[in-house]
Design a protein around this motif. Structure first.
Motif, PDB file in Angstrom:
ATOM      1  N   PRO A 163       0.893  -1.221  -0.127  1.00  0.00           N
ATOM      2  CA  PRO A 163       0.000  -0.177   0.036  1.00  0.00           C
ATOM      3  C   PRO A 163       0.616   1.136  -0.174  1.00  0.00           C
ATOM      4  O   PRO A 163       0.308   2.245  -0.470  1.00  0.00           O
ATOM      5  N   PHE A 204      -9.914   6.955   3.555  1.00  0.00           N
ATOM      6  CA  PHE A 204      -9.262   6.297   2.719  1.00  0.00           C
ATOM      7  C   PHE A 204      -8.460   7.341   1.805  1.00  0.00           C
ATOM      8  O   PHE A 204      -9.048   8.498   1.390  1.00  0.00           O
ATOM      9  N   TYR A 247     -14.141  -5.200   2.095  1.00  0.00           N
ATOM     10  CA  TYR A 247     -13.323  -4.242   1.581  1.00  0.00           C
ATOM     11  C   TYR A 247     -11.976  -3.977   2.541  1.00  0.00           C
ATOM     12  O   TYR A 247     -12.434  -4.087   3.791  1.00  0.00           O
ATOM     13  N   TYR A 249      -8.954  -1.076   3.148  1.00  0.00           N
ATOM     14  CA  TYR A 249      -8.506   0.196   2.761  1.00  0.00           C
ATOM     15  C   TYR A 249      -7.856   1.030   3.931  1.00  0.00           C
ATOM     16  O   TYR A 249      -7.974   0.741   5.099  1.00  0.00           O
ATOM     17  N   ASP A 250      -7.026   2.189   3.793  1.00  0.00           N
ATOM     18  CA  ASP A 250      -6.641   2.761   4.842  1.00  0.00           C
ATOM     19  C   ASP A 250      -6.358   4.329   4.462  1.00  0.00           C
ATOM     20  O   ASP A 250      -6.429   4.510   3.185  1.00  0.00           O
ATOM     21  N   THR A 254      -3.955   4.761  -1.208  1.00  0.00           N
ATOM     22  CA  THR A 254      -5.066   5.160  -2.411  1.00  0.00           C
ATOM     23  C   THR A 254      -5.455   3.802  -2.881  1.00  0.00           C
ATOM     24  O   THR A 254      -6.306   3.601  -3.966  1.00  0.00           O
ATOM     25  N   LEU A 256      -7.112   0.082  -2.747  1.00  0.00           N
ATOM     26  CA  LEU A 256      -8.391  -0.585  -2.338  1.00  0.00           C
ATOM     27  C   LEU A 256      -8.381  -2.113  -2.521  1.00  0.00           C
ATOM     28  O   LEU A 256      -8.246  -2.232  -3.892  1.00  0.00           O
ATOM     29  N   ARG A 257      -8.456  -2.785  -1.376  1.00  0.00           N
ATOM     30  CA  ARG A 257      -8.450  -4.225  -2.004  1.00  0.00           C
ATOM     31  C   ARG A 257     -10.081  -4.720  -1.649  1.00  0.00           C
ATOM     32  O   ARG A 257     -10.716  -4.578  -0.716  1.00  0.00           O
ATOM     33  N   TYR A 275      -7.414  -5.458  -6.741  1.00  0.00           N
ATOM     34  CA  TYR A 275      -7.085  -4.150  -6.029  1.00  0.00           C
ATOM     35  C   TYR A 275      -7.262  -3.050  -7.113  1.00  0.00           C
ATOM     36  O   TYR A 275      -6.803  -3.224  -8.224  1.00  0.00           O
ATOM     37  N   TRP A 278      -7.250   4.481  -6.505  1.00  0.00           N
ATOM     38  CA  TRP A 278      -8.175   5.808  -6.608  1.00  0.00           C
ATOM     39  C   TRP A 278      -7.324   6.849  -7.093  1.00  0.00           C
ATOM     40  O   TRP A 278      -6.323   7.040  -6.595  1.00  0.00           O
TER      41      TRP A 278
END
Length: 298
Positions: A163, A204, A247, A249-250, A254, A256-257, A275, A278
């Protein structure tokens, strides 16, 4: 009258079984076939019982407010109780057939294998506590046998994309609230969920908020909101087509899994991962993979 009711019931049950067979659901198709046979036996018995009730409860005289009312009452006391008896028998058969809709032989085998797995676990615990020992080869053989009967193992994946290679977007505010005035946009129906996500702040990619929520059994959906522009778009995977969807995410990335499993009516369980990066206005697919077995947690 009995022949017509039986014919209608047999055709209905046969159609139900045929639909299940066309979808590859052998167990429900077999159950529907058995229900046809059971209905052929039960319908005459139900008619006979209804006729017994008719003879016992039928009044000696029938009064009506008019010709139609009188004709209706006479018709009911001719075949009404018998028809109700056949109808109840039909409803019972349909209920049994529908109880098995969507199941398959693999899932039934999985349920049958569950006690075997439990016995294996108990045996292993007993050996650890000093009870009768079981060799590792025996335990592996038992687990392998249970897996072959339909119990899905946990899918194994290679290392995930890092990530940190997808740094967040910088955002210092102010937050732009989405415009809910255009009701032609489907997401306006989820105003409270989207507003709550915006008020909670970015979760996110540094400048975006994700609102995810259930849409039924083993069903997830959601939206991403660009806090700089107020734009709202669908998450890249959502809905009933993606069984057990999750989902991950963090706010510091950017990336997203999305993770989901094959539909439960499939013979083999498969875990899928996709994956997405964004960009601030859309998602770009960065990677995708699949592996046999149930999806791991986390």
């Amino acid at each position: 009258m009995l022949i017509l009711l039986v014919l209608a019931g047999v055709i209905t049950l046969a159609v139900m079984g045929g639909e299940q067979f066309m979808h590859g659901h052998m167990l429900p198709a077999l159950v529907a076939g058995a229900c046809v046979a059971a209905f052929l036996v039960a319908a005459p018995i139900a008619w006979w019982l209804g006729d017994l009730f008719r003879r016992f409860a039928m009044p000696s005289l029938v009064f009506g407010s008019g010709a139609m009312d009188l004709a209706g009452q006479r018709l009911f006391w001719m075949v009404g109780p018998q028809s109700l008896g056949v109808g109840l028998a039909f409803i019972a058969c349909v209920g049994v057939a529908r109880a098995f809709e969507g199941t398959n032989l693999a899932s039934a085998a999985a349920q049958a294998a569950t006690p075997a797995l439990s016995a294996t676990t108990v045996a292993a615990a007993s050996a650890t506590d000093g009870g009768p020992s079981a060799s590792a080869a025996d335990l592996q053989a038992t687990s392998a046998g249970a897996a072959s009967e339909g119990v899905a193992s946990v899918a194994e994946f290679p290392p995930e994309p890092n990530p940190q290679q997808y740094p967040p977007r910088r955002f210092a505010g102010p937050v732009v609230t989405p415009d809910f005035s255009d009701h032609s946009k489907p997401w306006t129906a989820f105003r409270s969920r989207i507003t709550a996500a915006v008020q909670a702040g970015s979760n996110f990619a540094g400048d975006a908020a994700i609102a995810e929520f259930g849409c039924g059994t083993n069903c997830m959906r959601g939206y991403i909101i660009n806090l700089q522009t107020g734009q709202v778009i669908d998450l890249p995977k959502e809905g009933e087509d993606f069984y057990n969807l999750t989902y991950r995410y963090d706010v510091g990335s950017t990336l997203l899994r999305t993770q989901w499993e094959s539909q439960p009516d499939q013979a083999q369980t498969t875990c899928y991962r996709a994956y997405f990066q964004w960009t601030g206005s859309s998602f770009l697919e960065a990677d995708k993979r699949s592996a046999p077995g149930a999806c791991p947690e986390g």
